[in-house]
Design an enzyme around this catalytic site. Structure first.
Site, mmCIF file in Angstrom:
data_model
loop_
_atom_site.group_PDB
_atom_site.id
_atom_site.type_symbol
_atom_site.label_atom_id
_atom_site.label_comp_id
_atom_site.label_asym_id
_atom_site.label_seq_id
_atom_site.Cartn_x
_atom_site.Cartn_y
_atom_site.Cartn_z
ATOM 1 N N GLU A 197 21.515 44.662 7.736
ATOM 2 C CA GLU A 197 21.022 43.296 7.573
ATOM 3 C C GLU A 197 20.432 43.106 6.179
ATOM 4 O O GLU A 197 20.396 41.990 5.662
ATOM 5 C CB GLU A 197 19.996 42.963 8.650
ATOM 6 C CG GLU A 197 18.601 43.471 8.404
ATOM 7 C CD GLU A 197 18.485 44.975 8.556
ATOM 8 O OE1 GLU A 197 17.496 45.557 8.042
ATOM 9 O OE2 GLU A 197 19.363 45.592 9.187
ATOM 10 N N CYS A 219 19.239 52.648 12.013
ATOM 11 C CA CYS A 219 18.106 53.420 11.508
ATOM 12 C C CYS A 219 17.483 54.303 12.596
ATOM 13 O O CYS A 219 18.050 55.322 12.952
ATOM 14 C CB CYS A 219 17.087 52.469 10.879
ATOM 15 S SG CYS A 219 15.917 53.305 9.791
ATOM 16 N N HIS A 233 20.233 49.945 6.781
ATOM 17 C CA HIS A 233 19.957 48.609 7.317
ATOM 18 C C HIS A 233 21.031 47.629 6.870
ATOM 19 O O HIS A 233 20.942 47.064 5.766
ATOM 20 C CB HIS A 233 18.587 48.113 6.831
ATOM 21 C CG HIS A 233 17.420 48.835 7.412
ATOM 22 N ND1 HIS A 233 16.344 48.184 7.969
ATOM 23 C CD2 HIS A 233 17.160 50.162 7.531
ATOM 24 C CE1 HIS A 233 15.462 49.089 8.398
ATOM 25 N NE2 HIS A 233 15.942 50.284 8.130
#
Length: 395
Positions: free
Chosen positions: A353, A259, A351
């Site tokens: 995750e 990001c 992202h």
């Protein structure tokens, strides 16, 4: 407090939306943005990337699962304000430890409910993200012109550096939670806890460093790799982080950025960045991996992007060799990833995750792990090839 205390949401273009006070009472200012996730509101409001922003949830019903001690992505709520249509009147989840409303009150986050969030979203899509304010309690009684003047006096996101507000103040170390392969220095620009867990699960000792760490301090811990996290603010206002990253790249250390880290890798390679009209925020963004042609559904939270050639391989303007755009957003062709071909460095704008959200891109942590192992192997080979035997020294 009565249940339907008046509140108003004001945009800098003069648009006004009357609703009910939600969360803490008072005044909140920030950039108005919308997030499209149907779930994961607790992860959203505790994502440090949302610092300085008033977040509007496009899903109409928010708060039904309450809040708990397991889902927060950081140590506190970071959104400047919170806008919802229908807050849940009851909490129904076995993990819940409290209500979202009470948590907003406890952390002083001013919100508003009962407004047409579809109308606000359409307005932001048409006009772009803009400065805004929520006014409740005594501030709801201010005159319309005074409220608008207060909003227009607020800070713009462009040119704003927020890294110091969200970063740790001193180094934190998280040991590897699987067979150790090395260590990684994480520059905390607003890192999420799930990111740190995924890195530790790949066998890395994770050294979380303050955003103002120097090159000498970073290299002194002798990391096997470096990671730049997500975070709020304008990448064009982070010159020190760019200079630090360029020093890391010259050292040949493997690098992975997410990001904000993607935007800073772009700048370190000599590319520019620009502000998107209303950004990508949510957990349903389609991105194509150009190396495989696979489409991934990904989680996003960014208002800036890297300006890079979409097609073919190009030379890094800063002299770091060949670079390619590795991922592209299928909605608007925005650059979603960079891959350096002559140095061990890559990044993605989204992202991987994904908390909460899809896990299509979780393999990127494995790619980083493989890069760290390859880097350590090459260092060992280099040391062996540089060594001389006593016979060689006598010749």
């Amino acid at each position: 407090m009565t249940r339907f205390e008046p509140a108003v949401f004001v945009l800098e273009d003069g648009s006004r939306y009357d609703g009910h006070a939600y969360g803490a009472r008072g005044r909140s200012l920030g950039e108005a943005v919308f997030a499209t996730g149907m779930t994961g509101y607790q992860e959203t409001i505790t994502d440090p990337s949302y610092a300085g922003q008033i977040v509007l949830m496009t899903a109409p019903h928010i708060g039904n699962t309450g809040v708990n001690d397991e889902d927060p992505e950081s140590r506190r709520i970071w959104v400047a304000g919170f806008v919802v249509r229908d807050p849940s009147r009851v909490v129904s989840n076995y993990r819940a430890t409290g209500s979202l409303d009470d948590q907003l009150v406890a952390e002083g986050v001013v919100g508003i409910s009962g407004i047409d969030t579809r109308a606000v979203t359409r307005r932001l899509r048409d006009a772009g993200a803009m400065r805004s304010g929520i006014f409740s309690g005594p501030d709801a009684a201010l005159g319309e012109s005074e409220q608008l003047e207060i909003v227009r006096a607020g800070a713009r996101m462009s040119g704003l550096n927020l890294s110091a507000e969200v970063s740790v103040s001193e180094q934190v170390t998280i040991p590897a939670t699987s067979e150790r392969i090395g260590s990684v220095a994480v520059l905390d620009l607003g890192v999420k806890d799930s990111t740190l867990r995924y890195l530790a699960a790949r066998g890395l000792d994770v050294h979380v460093l303050p955003q103002n760490v120097t090159t000498d301090d970073l290299l002194a811990i002798k990391p096997d790799a470096v990671f730049y996290s997500n975070g709020p603010g304008d990448p064009a206002a982070s010159d020190d982080h760019v200079e630090l990253l360029q020093a890391v790249l010259r050292e040949g250390l493997p690098f992975f950025g997410i990001c904000f880290g993607n935007q800073l890798l772009g700048r370190a390679l000599g590319l520019g960045t620009y502000k998107l009209p209303f950004g990508h925020r949510g957990i349903n963004q389609p991105v194509v991996d150009r190396s495989t042609g696979k489409v991934e559904i990904t989680a996003h939270n960014h208002g800036f992007a890297v300006d890079a050639p979409r097609e073919g391989v190009f030379d890094s303007p800063a002299g770091f060799g060949r670079v390619e755009v590795s991922h592209v957003n299928l909605n608007d062709d925005v650059v979603e990833g960079l891959n350096a071909l002559d140095i061990p460095a890559f990044s993605v704008q989204y992202h991987p995750e994904a908390a909460a959200g899809p896990h299509d891109a979780n393999y990127l942590f494995d790619r980083f792990r493989d890069m760290v192992i390859a880097g350590r192997s090459s260092q060992r080979i280099g040391r062996h090839s540089d060594a001389t035997t006593p016979d060689q020294e006598s010749k």
